[in-house]
Write a protein that holds these residues in place. Structure first.
Motif, PDB file in Angstrom:
ATOM      1  N   ILE A 142     -40.843 -79.970 -67.342  1.00  0.00           N
ATOM      2  CA  ILE A 142     -42.183 -80.554 -67.368  1.00  0.00           C
ATOM      3  C   ILE A 142     -42.132 -81.971 -67.915  1.00  0.00           C
ATOM      4  CG2 ILE A 142     -44.436 -80.401 -68.505  1.00  0.00           C
ATOM      5  CD1 ILE A 142     -44.246 -77.357 -68.182  1.00  0.00           C
ATOM      6  N   GLY A 143     -41.320 -82.174 -68.945  1.00  0.00           N
ATOM      7  CA  GLY A 143     -41.175 -83.519 -69.500  1.00  0.00           C
ATOM      8  C   GLY A 143     -40.628 -84.500 -68.493  1.00  0.00           C
ATOM      9  N   LEU A 144     -39.631 -84.079 -67.719  1.00  0.00           N
ATOM     10  CA  LEU A 144     -39.067 -84.943 -66.678  1.00  0.00           C
ATOM     11  C   LEU A 144     -40.106 -85.233 -65.595  1.00  0.00           C
ATOM     12  CD1 LEU A 144     -35.531 -83.303 -66.341  1.00  0.00           C
ATOM     13  CD2 LEU A 144     -36.026 -85.568 -67.266  1.00  0.00           C
ATOM     14  N   CYS A 145     -40.862 -84.214 -65.211  1.00  0.00           N
ATOM     15  CA  CYS A 145     -41.907 -84.409 -64.195  1.00  0.00           C
ATOM     16  C   CYS A 145     -42.921 -85.460 -64.641  1.00  0.00           C
ATOM     17  CB  CYS A 145     -42.622 -83.092 -63.907  1.00  0.00           C
ATOM     18  SG  CYS A 145     -41.639 -81.861 -63.018  1.00  0.00           S
ATOM     19  N   ARG A 146     -43.355 -85.352 -65.868  1.00  0.00           N
ATOM     20  CA  ARG A 146     -44.344 -86.308 -66.378  1.00  0.00           C
ATOM     21  C   ARG A 146     -43.767 -87.712 -66.435  1.00  0.00           C
ATOM     22  NH1 ARG A 146     -46.386 -82.305 -70.709  1.00  0.00           N
ATOM     23  NH2 ARG A 146     -44.702 -83.187 -71.960  1.00  0.00           N
ATOM     24  N   GLU A 147     -42.559 -87.836 -66.984  1.00  0.00           N
ATOM     25  CA  GLU A 147     -41.956 -89.151 -67.165  1.00  0.00           C
ATOM     26  C   GLU A 147     -41.616 -89.815 -65.834  1.00  0.00           C
ATOM     27  OE1 GLU A 147     -41.350 -90.988 -70.068  1.00  0.00           O
ATOM     28  OE2 GLU A 147     -42.774 -89.529 -70.844  1.00  0.00           O
ATOM     29  N   ALA A 148     -41.208 -89.019 -64.860  1.00  0.00           N
ATOM     30  CA  ALA A 148     -40.823 -89.579 -63.562  1.00  0.00           C
ATOM     31  C   ALA A 148     -42.023 -89.899 -62.685  1.00  0.00           C
ATOM     32  CB  ALA A 148     -39.888 -88.615 -62.826  1.00  0.00           C
ATOM     33  N   GLY A 149     -43.193 -89.379 -63.035  1.00  0.00           N
ATOM     34  CA  GLY A 149     -44.391 -89.672 -62.243  1.00  0.00           C
ATOM     35  C   GLY A 149     -44.650 -88.682 -61.128  1.00  0.00           C
ATOM     36  N   LEU A 150     -44.298 -87.402 -61.321  1.00  0.00           N
ATOM     37  CA  LEU A 150     -44.573 -86.376 -60.314  1.00  0.00           C
ATOM     38  C   LEU A 150     -46.078 -86.238 -60.114  1.00  0.00           C
ATOM     39  CD1 LEU A 150     -42.793 -84.035 -58.809  1.00  0.00           C
ATOM     40  CD2 LEU A 150     -44.107 -82.547 -60.326  1.00  0.00           C
ATOM     41  N   ARG A 151     -46.495 -86.120 -58.844  1.00  0.00           N
ATOM     42  CA  ARG A 151     -47.933 -85.993 -58.538  1.00  0.00           C
ATOM     43  C   ARG A 151     -48.273 -84.695 -57.792  1.00  0.00           C
ATOM     44  NH1 ARG A 151     -49.604 -91.413 -58.213  1.00  0.00           N
ATOM     45  NH2 ARG A 151     -48.216 -92.667 -59.523  1.00  0.00           N
ATOM     46  N   PHE A 152     -47.252 -84.000 -57.280  1.00  0.00           N
ATOM     47  CA  PHE A 152     -47.494 -82.854 -56.399  1.00  0.00           C
ATOM     48  C   PHE A 152     -46.434 -81.796 -56.668  1.00  0.00           C
ATOM     49  CE2 PHE A 152     -46.564 -80.871 -52.159  1.00  0.00           C
ATOM     50  CZ  PHE A 152     -47.746 -80.161 -52.021  1.00  0.00           C
ATOM     51  N   ALA A 153     -46.870 -80.545 -56.867  1.00  0.00           N
ATOM     52  CA  ALA A 153     -45.938 -79.448 -57.130  1.00  0.00           C
ATOM     53  C   ALA A 153     -46.241 -78.287 -56.198  1.00  0.00           C
ATOM     54  CB  ALA A 153     -46.040 -78.999 -58.576  1.00  0.00           C
ATOM     55  N   ARG A 154     -45.271 -77.930 -55.384  1.00  0.00           N
ATOM     56  CA  ARG A 154     -45.404 -76.753 -54.510  1.00  0.00           C
ATOM     57  C   ARG A 154     -44.880 -75.553 -55.294  1.00  0.00           C
ATOM     58  NH1 ARG A 154     -42.005 -74.423 -50.217  1.00  0.00           N
ATOM     59  NH2 ARG A 154     -43.299 -73.465 -48.607  1.00  0.00           N
ATOM     60  N   LEU A 155     -45.778 -74.609 -55.588  1.00  0.00           N
ATOM     61  CA  LEU A 155     -45.468 -73.540 -56.528  1.00  0.00           C
ATOM     62  C   LEU A 155     -45.461 -72.150 -55.906  1.00  0.00           C
ATOM     63  CD1 LEU A 155     -47.615 -74.816 -59.544  1.00  0.00           C
ATOM     64  CD2 LEU A 155     -45.173 -75.135 -59.151  1.00  0.00           C
ATOM     65  N   ASN A 156     -45.489 -72.054 -54.580  1.00  0.00           N
ATOM     66  CA  ASN A 156     -45.574 -70.730 -53.959  1.00  0.00           C
ATOM     67  C   ASN A 156     -44.221 -70.079 -53.697  1.00  0.00           C
ATOM     68  OD1 ASN A 156     -45.024 -72.625 -51.997  1.00  0.00           O
ATOM     69  ND2 ASN A 156     -46.065 -71.506 -50.379  1.00  0.00           N
ATOM     70  N   GLU A 157     -43.128 -70.760 -53.997  1.00  0.00           N
ATOM     71  CA  GLU A 157     -41.781 -70.177 -53.964  1.00  0.00           C
ATOM     72  C   GLU A 157     -41.263 -69.793 -52.578  1.00  0.00           C
ATOM     73  OE1 GLU A 157     -40.547 -68.234 -57.982  1.00  0.00           O
ATOM     74  OE2 GLU A 157     -42.211 -67.091 -57.128  1.00  0.00           O
ATOM     75  N   GLY A 158     -41.720 -70.445 -51.539  1.00  0.00           N
ATOM     76  CA  GLY A 158     -41.107 -70.257 -50.229  1.00  0.00           C
ATOM     77  C   GLY A 158     -41.116 -68.834 -49.736  1.00  0.00           C
ATOM     78  N   PHE A 208     -50.232 -73.678 -53.378  1.00  0.00           N
ATOM     79  CA  PHE A 208     -49.880 -72.265 -53.326  1.00  0.00           C
ATOM     80  C   PHE A 208     -49.957 -71.826 -51.859  1.00  0.00           C
ATOM     81  CE2 PHE A 208     -50.932 -72.922 -57.744  1.00  0.00           C
ATOM     82  CZ  PHE A 208     -49.964 -72.166 -58.397  1.00  0.00           C
ATOM     83  N   GLY A 209     -50.033 -70.533 -51.582  1.00  0.00           N
ATOM     84  CA  GLY A 209     -49.991 -70.119 -50.189  1.00  0.00           C
ATOM     85  C   GLY A 209     -50.687 -68.796 -49.933  1.00  0.00           C
ATOM     86  N   PHE A 210     -51.082 -68.609 -48.669  1.00  0.00           N
ATOM     87  CA  PHE A 210     -51.689 -67.358 -48.229  1.00  0.00           C
ATOM     88  C   PHE A 210     -50.643 -66.483 -47.546  1.00  0.00           C
ATOM     89  CE2 PHE A 210     -55.541 -70.196 -47.932  1.00  0.00           C
ATOM     90  CZ  PHE A 210     -56.169 -69.668 -49.038  1.00  0.00           C
ATOM     91  N   GLN A 211     -50.838 -65.167 -47.666  1.00  0.00           N
ATOM     92  CA  GLN A 211     -49.947 -64.204 -47.025  1.00  0.00           C
ATOM     93  C   GLN A 211     -50.547 -63.810 -45.665  1.00  0.00           C
ATOM     94  OE1 GLN A 211     -51.154 -63.683 -50.394  1.00  0.00           O
ATOM     95  NE2 GLN A 211     -49.413 -65.006 -50.837  1.00  0.00           N
ATOM     96  N   LEU A 212     -49.766 -63.986 -44.608  1.00  0.00           N
ATOM     97  CA  LEU A 212     -50.271 -63.719 -43.256  1.00  0.00           C
ATOM     98  C   LEU A 212     -49.607 -62.498 -42.610  1.00  0.00           C
ATOM     99  CD1 LEU A 212     -50.486 -67.316 -41.706  1.00  0.00           C
ATOM    100  CD2 LEU A 212     -52.056 -66.158 -43.263  1.00  0.00           C
ATOM    101  N   SER A 229     -50.103 -91.920 -49.918  1.00  0.00           N
ATOM    102  CA  SER A 229     -50.508 -90.667 -50.555  1.00  0.00           C
ATOM    103  C   SER A 229     -49.702 -90.452 -51.828  1.00  0.00           C
ATOM    104  CB  SER A 229     -50.277 -89.484 -49.613  1.00  0.00           C
ATOM    105  OG  SER A 229     -50.425 -88.254 -50.312  1.00  0.00           O
ATOM    106  N   PRO A 230     -50.358 -90.205 -52.956  1.00  0.00           N
ATOM    107  CA  PRO A 230     -49.604 -89.920 -54.185  1.00  0.00           C
ATOM    108  C   PRO A 230     -48.823 -88.622 -54.101  1.00  0.00           C
ATOM    109  CG  PRO A 230     -51.940 -89.493 -54.524  1.00  0.00           C
ATOM    110  CD  PRO A 230     -51.817 -90.145 -53.175  1.00  0.00           C
ATOM    111  N   TYR A 231     -49.169 -87.785 -53.105  1.00  0.00           N
ATOM    112  CA  TYR A 231     -48.559 -86.466 -53.030  1.00  0.00           C
ATOM    113  C   TYR A 231     -47.227 -86.455 -52.274  1.00  0.00           C
ATOM    114  CZ  TYR A 231     -53.275 -85.558 -54.580  1.00  0.00           C
ATOM    115  OH  TYR A 231     -54.457 -85.605 -55.277  1.00  0.00           O
ATOM    116  N   ILE A 232     -46.713 -87.640 -51.936  1.00  0.00           N
ATOM    117  CA  ILE A 232     -45.327 -87.687 -51.471  1.00  0.00           C
ATOM    118  C   ILE A 232     -44.374 -87.688 -52.665  1.00  0.00           C
ATOM    119  CG2 ILE A 232     -45.886 -88.854 -49.297  1.00  0.00           C
ATOM    120  CD1 ILE A 232     -44.794 -91.446 -50.547  1.00  0.00           C
ATOM    121  N   TYR A 233     -44.925 -87.872 -53.862  1.00  0.00           N
ATOM    122  CA  TYR A 233     -44.103 -87.839 -55.068  1.00  0.00           C
ATOM    123  C   TYR A 233     -44.134 -86.416 -55.625  1.00  0.00           C
ATOM    124  CZ  TYR A 233     -45.009 -92.835 -54.520  1.00  0.00           C
ATOM    125  OH  TYR A 233     -45.133 -94.110 -54.012  1.00  0.00           O
ATOM    126  N   GLY A 234     -43.513 -85.496 -54.881  1.00  0.00           N
ATOM    127  CA  GLY A 234     -43.608 -84.081 -55.215  1.00  0.00           C
ATOM    128  C   GLY A 234     -42.271 -83.379 -55.226  1.00  0.00           C
TER     129      GLY A 234
END
Length: 630
Positions: free
Chosen positions: A66-82, A127-131, A39-44
């Motif tokens: 963002i530059g580091l993410c692109r250069e390193a090959g990031l494929r997955f970003a969790r953006l919901n802030e825990g 992202f995430g849902f609020q439960l 899965s490419p999304y382990i690179y997150g």
């Protein structure tokens, strides 16, 4: 006379070079066994774009990230802030921060998607849902932390002070608890899933890049993180909310990937608060209870309710041995994880056990309750590596990535990002291929060989993770069912990382380039202690047919010389140089040459005469004569 023969003859005159203890490990690769899509999304990672109000231009820190993410090959970003996602209001673009008095601040997930689309359109976002049933509504009732202590951190930042609370300067609980109803609003399932329609229909976002959704965050510890909410904080209460939101989300977006239960840590893998969870009189640990309840509801309703089984884990192991075994906690049935804690409660009592193998257990429970062929995958969307040594962090991170490649894990996004991780992410993401294949090591404690091939099965990358603490490791490699062209192939090594960040880009980083000669699908490598090395092979021989073509460029100049001589170092081929006089005495030694494009040997303090240089390369030893004149 051949160069290697000359080197042997000259070496007889020299003082003995230091001998290091080495472990020999046999590695066997079988390209037709264990084939799994990686899965490419382990690179997150968590984060990469800001959730603050969009100003039309990136902040300098964000632009660098963002530059580091692109250069390193990031494929997955969790953006919901825990934790900050549990009470997020996407309509008002506000979040309530449980780790900062429950104060309400501006957060804009919509603009985060805009930034991602503008700058990293190929990255999959989560992202995430609020439960919980509640979300932020206003900043008007924030605790004035700036007036209180200039917004400095102190042990009371978790006190519930938003909504008119009064701080307790000596305890963890406020003197007077804030009133949640002043800063929160009710937030039913329809409100939380309506974000899907807003993004798809009003904003026109490509929802295929927004497939993964956390079903909130760490509900087992809401009694602490979100204790301002009027909830019972029971497992069943959470599951009922989960099922309601999952059904509504699936109806709006059939291709959505629902990720749960987003469990907090190892203790919470097995316990939901202090509840005793039973179904029909039988005790279930929390994770199996969740799986059974969701499976039963899915069978009854016909609605798919779970796509990725998602965990968090924050190990605290401090010893070298324990840290080097953390990657084995997920699937290895033979590994004894002595830091296991919640595992002892798995049967309802306290039964000491160290066979953690948490993802292997989860797979068994999924098969048992959903039935085989359920299609539910695995994810680890928060973790932190318990060291600040970049080399240790790099090794632990590599172990997780390699293990997840081998076992088909779908999502991986560490929470804390440390020095050593950009380099490791870059090595794996940029050089690994699409499919994992079988790799067996004769000493799995010391060495792993994570192996991938491309779809055409004509290109292979083997990433060796050498966990030897002090000594080099000799590797004898044998490859089956993949025809490696006889020749010299590049390898990329991470070792001896400094404390400061070294990764800048794909072209500017800490990778040391070397070579390995492969004949008859076999080769041998010497790997430094605590190192990661990617060997990139193909079915066609490389342009460098043998070491002679590489070492031909190693000629000292000017020669004769009146002081210093130089040697061009072809892609870091030379590792060290020793210079001896006519009677075999070492007069000059230079190590760490891999990083030097041009090697300088200073003989200005030596007498005139003939000297011999032993030039150590990735392939062995080359002897060169140097004439010194005054």
């Amino acid at each position: 006379m051949k160069k290697n023969t000359l080197c042997t003859l000259v070496a007889g005159m020299f003082l003995a070079a230091p001998v290091f203890a080495q472990t020999t490990v046999e590695v066997k690769i079988n390209a037709s066994e264990g084939k799994k899509l990686v899965s490419p999304y382990i690179y997150g990672k968590n984060g990469c774009v800001e959730n603050s109000s969009y100003s039309g231009s990136l902040l300098p820190k964000e632009e660098k990230e963002i530059g580091l993410c692109r250069e390193a090959g990031l494929r997955f970003a969790r953006l919901n802030e825990g934790n900050n996602s549990t009470k997020y209001n996407w309509k008002a673009r506000l979040g309530s921060h449980p780790d900062w008095y429950n104060n309400v601040y501006s957060h804009d997930w919509t603009e985060a998607v805009n930034r991602l689309n503008d700058h990293m359109p190929d990255v999959q976002a989560m992202f995430g849902f609020q439960l919980s049933g509640y979300a932020a509504k206003t900043t008007a009732y924030n605790f004035n932390d700036y007036s209180y202590n200039n917004s400095s951190w102190w042990e009371g930042v978790n006190q519930n002070l938003a909504g008119g609370g009064e701080p307790n300067e000596t305890g963890t609980k406020a003197k007077v608890e804030g009133d949640y109803s002043l800063y929160l609003t009710e937030w039913p399932a329809d409100s939380t899933v309506a974000l899907l329609d807003y993004w798809k229909k009003e904003k026109g976002f490509d929802m295929s890049k927004l497939q993964y959704w956390s079903m909130d965050n760490e509900p087992e510890i809401w009694s602490g993180t979100h204790d301002d909410l009027p909830l019972k904080f029971t497992a069943e209460e959470f599951i009922e909310k989960y099922i309601e939101v999952a059904k509504k989300a699936r109806a709006l977006y059939p291709d959505i990937k629902l990720c749960g239960p987003v469990t907090a840590n190892e203790w919470q893998w097995f316990k939901f608060n202090d509840e005793v969870l039973t179904i029909d009189g039988r005790y279930y640990c929390w994770l199996e209870y969740f799986i059974k309840r969701i499976a039963d509801e899915q069978k009854a309703s016909g609605v798919r309710l779970l796509d990725v089984f998602d965990l968090h884990w924050y190990p605290q192991d401090k010893s070298f041995k324990s840290q080097m075994g953390l990657h084995r906690v997920f699937f290895d049935e033979d590994y004894l994880y002595t830091s296991a804690n919640g595992l002892a409660t798995i049967n309802g009592g306290w039964d000491v056990s160290y066979h953690e193998m948490i993802f292997a257990r989860v797979n068994e429970w999924l098969d048992k309750h959903f039935g085989e062929g359920h299609g539910i995958t695995l994810g680890l969307t928060e973790t932190a590596f318990p060291s600040d040594d970049p080399n240790m962090v790099s090794l632990m991170y590599a172990g997780f990535l390699g293990t997840f490649m081998e076992n088909g894990v779908e999502l991986f996004s560490p929470w804390t990002w440390k020095v050593g991780m950009w380099e490791t992410l870059h090595l794996f993401s940029r050089y690994s291929k699409e499919y994992n294949v079988s790799a067996a090591s004769s000493d799995i404690k010391t060495l792993s060989a994570y192996t991938t091939v491309n779809a055409a099965n004509d290109s292979m990358t083997i990433i060796f993770v050498n966990r030897s603490e002090n000594d080099p490791t000799e590797v004898q490699l044998d490859i089956e069912n993949f025809n490696v062209g006889n020749g010299v192939f590049k390898k990329y090594e991470l070792s001896d990382l400094p404390k400061s960040e070294t990764f800048v880009s794909h072209e500017n980083n800490a990778l040391k380039v070397g070579y390995a000669k492969v004949e008859g699908n076999k080769t041998s490598l010497t790997l430094p202690a605590k190192s990661i090395t990617a060997l990139v092979l193909s079915s066609e021989a490389t342009g460098l047919q043998d070491e002679a073509q590489v070492t031909a460029t190693i000629e000292p100049y000017p020669n004769p010389t009146t002081g210093s001589v130089y040697m061009a170092n072809y892609d870091g081929t030379v590792t060290s140089v020793e210079v001896y006089d006519a009677v075999g005495q070492c007069v000059y030694r230079l190590n760490g040459c891999e990083a030097m494009a041009d090697i300088r040997i200073d003989l200005s303090s030596c007498s005139t005469g003939v000297y011999y240089a032993k030039v150590y390369t990735k392939f062995g030893c080359v002897a060169k004569q140097i004439i010194l004149k005054k």
